[in-house]
Design an enzyme around this catalytic site. Structure first.
Site: not given
Length: 617
Positions: A220, A276
């Site tokens: 992932h 971010r």
């Protein structure tokens, strides 16, 4: 105006932020753990501050120490990079409360979006309740509510695996992000991971900077990313941009952020918003001609973005170069990075320089290599070629996997999805090393050993050397004669300590050889010179399970004791290395006859973890 900026991070992203600050005339402060005292990011900043009293894996999560370092060095701003505390609202609030400029969105926006569960609720969605999951809901994905990077994620295909997955994901998330909250959502097997880069100022302008495809993932965690995402209809691309802007405006977002989606059957499914900078931001920079870190700094200083973003140009692709062995369950690798060099014409973002040590405490990413070209096909060819000819001397890496992935017909045809490696990993990691590399290594070694000697005026027996290459042992033979070195089946044109030239079937081939102890690199092939004597592990009992890497034993299966019966594939021990947990399972059904390790114990590669004795036939 920002004059001195503290980078609350490490590695590649810290070096990348320092580079932009230097160009802008801003002084920089690095922070580091004891393990990172000599790391590149600590060397390139104007000032470096040791963060005391914390274990290496926890150091960059100590917001109190980081704020203290900023104040002590006269910094007036803090950039969190990605990972660690970058999506921690309490840290952002502590930076602001200290009178410092925070390079990022408001704590309120982080709180609204950094928790994936709250973000879904904000977008009118709701995760599954783990207690209510039934067989009909499977497969599902257990996912950390905070942070990203593939940590704290588990795919669950059988209901009986859910509790173990929840426990493991919570532990991994707590270690990586300081927050063990996890949630459950449906897992779409064949979707594409597509995202939209957002840049927003304090004056109400929000830029959706195109799309990125990040479908090639392992555990992932993204491996190859590109911009723009290929093969999307203009209608779907516009929908993604619209949804991303809506998400940003819903929380009055400021700064750089990314809205992520899973695209399946022509539909977009919201995943999360990362508040971010993303690891893969360079592909957007290359396509739009921007420096996103510079834009973050300008926005933090209150400057306004132009009404419209720049136009996109061409195509960019990024590959993440990891110190890991994809053929062995992506096992992280450690050791000295002797040399890392890529050809001119591609971008290299790295947190390492030649001679640096790759340790066990952090993510094993060595570098990001980025190619930009007018078309996708040209960018693919450029990046694959650059990686293929790159000089990478040190631990095993995923370089060959990256090259083969970039040249795979499913990827070149833009037909990939997040299950790409589940389908193709075995073929992509099948050994295809150069069969003449061991001979070249042996001839270079023979030249080095015989520089002060000569041939013998007697018939000479062939010399024998053994090498491990791609998991297999290779034995090579060569002979010293009065005319020099000879070997069967080839003509040795030249044999030096660094360069060997062989003529094979009338074609001359050049091999560049570099040796570091028993580790030998021949062009792009990595070999290990084997000793003349027997393997010291040969005495180990059959069924011995050895630590594949240095790390910490964080957990032993509940109730597991010597003498207990175990089933094939049963999880026995969990090792943590580089912020990821690695499961050690029984190789076959049998009896656990030895369990010499305990939770919390540090182990080195090759340490005996357990012995599973199979029943006699």
């Amino acid at each position: 105006m920002i004059t001195t900026l503290l980078v609350a991070n490490r590695g590649e992203i810290a070096c990348r932020i320092v580079r932009t600050c230097r160009e802008a005339g801003i002084r920089t402060v690095a922070v580091h753990s004891d393990a990172d005292e000599n790391a590149l990011h600590a060397r390139v900043a104007d000032t470096a501050v040791r963060l005391p009293g914390a274990a290496p894996a926890e150091t960059y999560l100590r917001g109190d120490l980081i704020v203290k370092a900023a104040l002590a060095t006269g910094a007036d701003a803090v950039h969190p990079g990605y990972g660690f505390l970058s999506e921690n609202a309490d840290f952002a609030r502590a930076v602001l409360d200290a009178g410092l400029t925070w390079i990022g969105p408001s704590p309120e926006a982080i709180e609204a979006m950094a928790s994936k569960t709250r973000a879904k609720e904000l977008m009118g969605l709701a995760p599954l309740d783990a207690a209510d999951v039934t067989q009909a809901d499977l497969p599902v994905l257990v996912k950390a509510a905070a942070g990203g990077g593939g940590r704290g994620m588990r795919i669950v295909r059988r209901l009986e695996e859910l509790s173990t997955a929840l426990e493991g994901a919570r532990a991994e998330a707590a270690s990586a992000f300081g927050d063990g909250e996890v949630f459950v959502e449906p897992y779409l097997e064949h979707g594409r991971h597509v995202e939209v880069q957002i840049l927003a100022d304090t004056h109400g302008t929000v830029w959706p900077l195109g799309t990125r495809d990040c479908s090639l993932q392992r555990r992932h965690q993204k491996v190859i990313e590109e911009a723009p995402a290929p093969g999307l209809s203009e209608g779907l691309a516009e929908e993604l941009r619209t949804l991303a802007v809506r998400a940003a405006r819903s929380v009055s977002y400021v700064g750089a952020g990314t809205v992520e989606f899973l695209v399946a059957d022509g539909r977009a499914h919201f995943l999360e918003m990362n508040t971010r900078l993303q690891v893969e931001h360079p592909v957007t920079e290359e396509v739009f001609g921007l420096d996103l870190v510079a834009e973050q700094l300008r926005i933090a200083e209150g400057r306004a973005l132009p009404k419209d973003p720049p136009r996109a140009r061409g195509h960019a692709i990024e590959a993440r170069l990891y110190a890991e062995d994809p053929a062995r369950d992506w096992t992280p690798q450690t050791g000295t990075l002797h040399r890392l060099a890529v050809p001119a014409g591609v971008r290299l973002d790295t947190g390492y320089s030649d001679g640096d040590t790759i340790g066990v405490h952090y993510d094993p990413m060595l570098a990001k290599v980025v190619a930009h070209a007018p078309t996708r096909a040209e960018a693919l060819r450029k990046l694959a070629g650059a990686l293929d000819s790159a000089v990478i001397h040190g631990p095993a890496t995923n370089r060959d996997l990256l090259v083969r992935s970039l040249r795979h017909e499913e990827f070149t045809g833009a037909r990939m999805d997040t299950g790409f490696y589940a389908r193709h990993l075995a073929a992509l990691t099948s050994p295809a090393p150069d069969p003449y590399a061991p001979l070249a290594a042996a001839l270079a070694d023979a030249h080095g050993r015989s520089r002060f000697g000569g041939w013998r005026n007697l018939p000479s027996r062939p010399q024998v050397k053994r090498y491990e290459m791609a998991g297999e042992e290779h034995e090579v033979h060569y002979t010293h004669t009065r005319d020099g070195l000879t070997a069967e089946g080839v003509r040795i044109v030249h044999a030096g300590a660094r360069v060997v030239v062989l003529e094979v079937d009338g074609v001359q081939r050049r091999f560049e050889v570099s040796a570091y102890g028993n580790q030998v690199h021949v062009n792009a092939t990595r070999l290990t010179a084997l000793p003349r004597f027997a393997d010291p592990t040969a005495h180990l009992a059959p069924g011995s399970l050895l630590a594949p890497m240095p790390g910490t034993v964080v957990r032993i299966a509940e109730g597991l004791t010597e003498g207990a019966p175990v089933q094939a594939g049963q999880p026995l021990i969990w090792l943590e290395a580089m912020k990821m947990q690695h499961q050690i399972s029984a190789p076959a059904a049998g009896t656990l006859t030895a369990l010499p390790v305990t939770a919390g114990q540090q182990v080195e590669p090759g340490t005996l973890l357990a012995v599973v004795e199979e029943p006699s036939s």
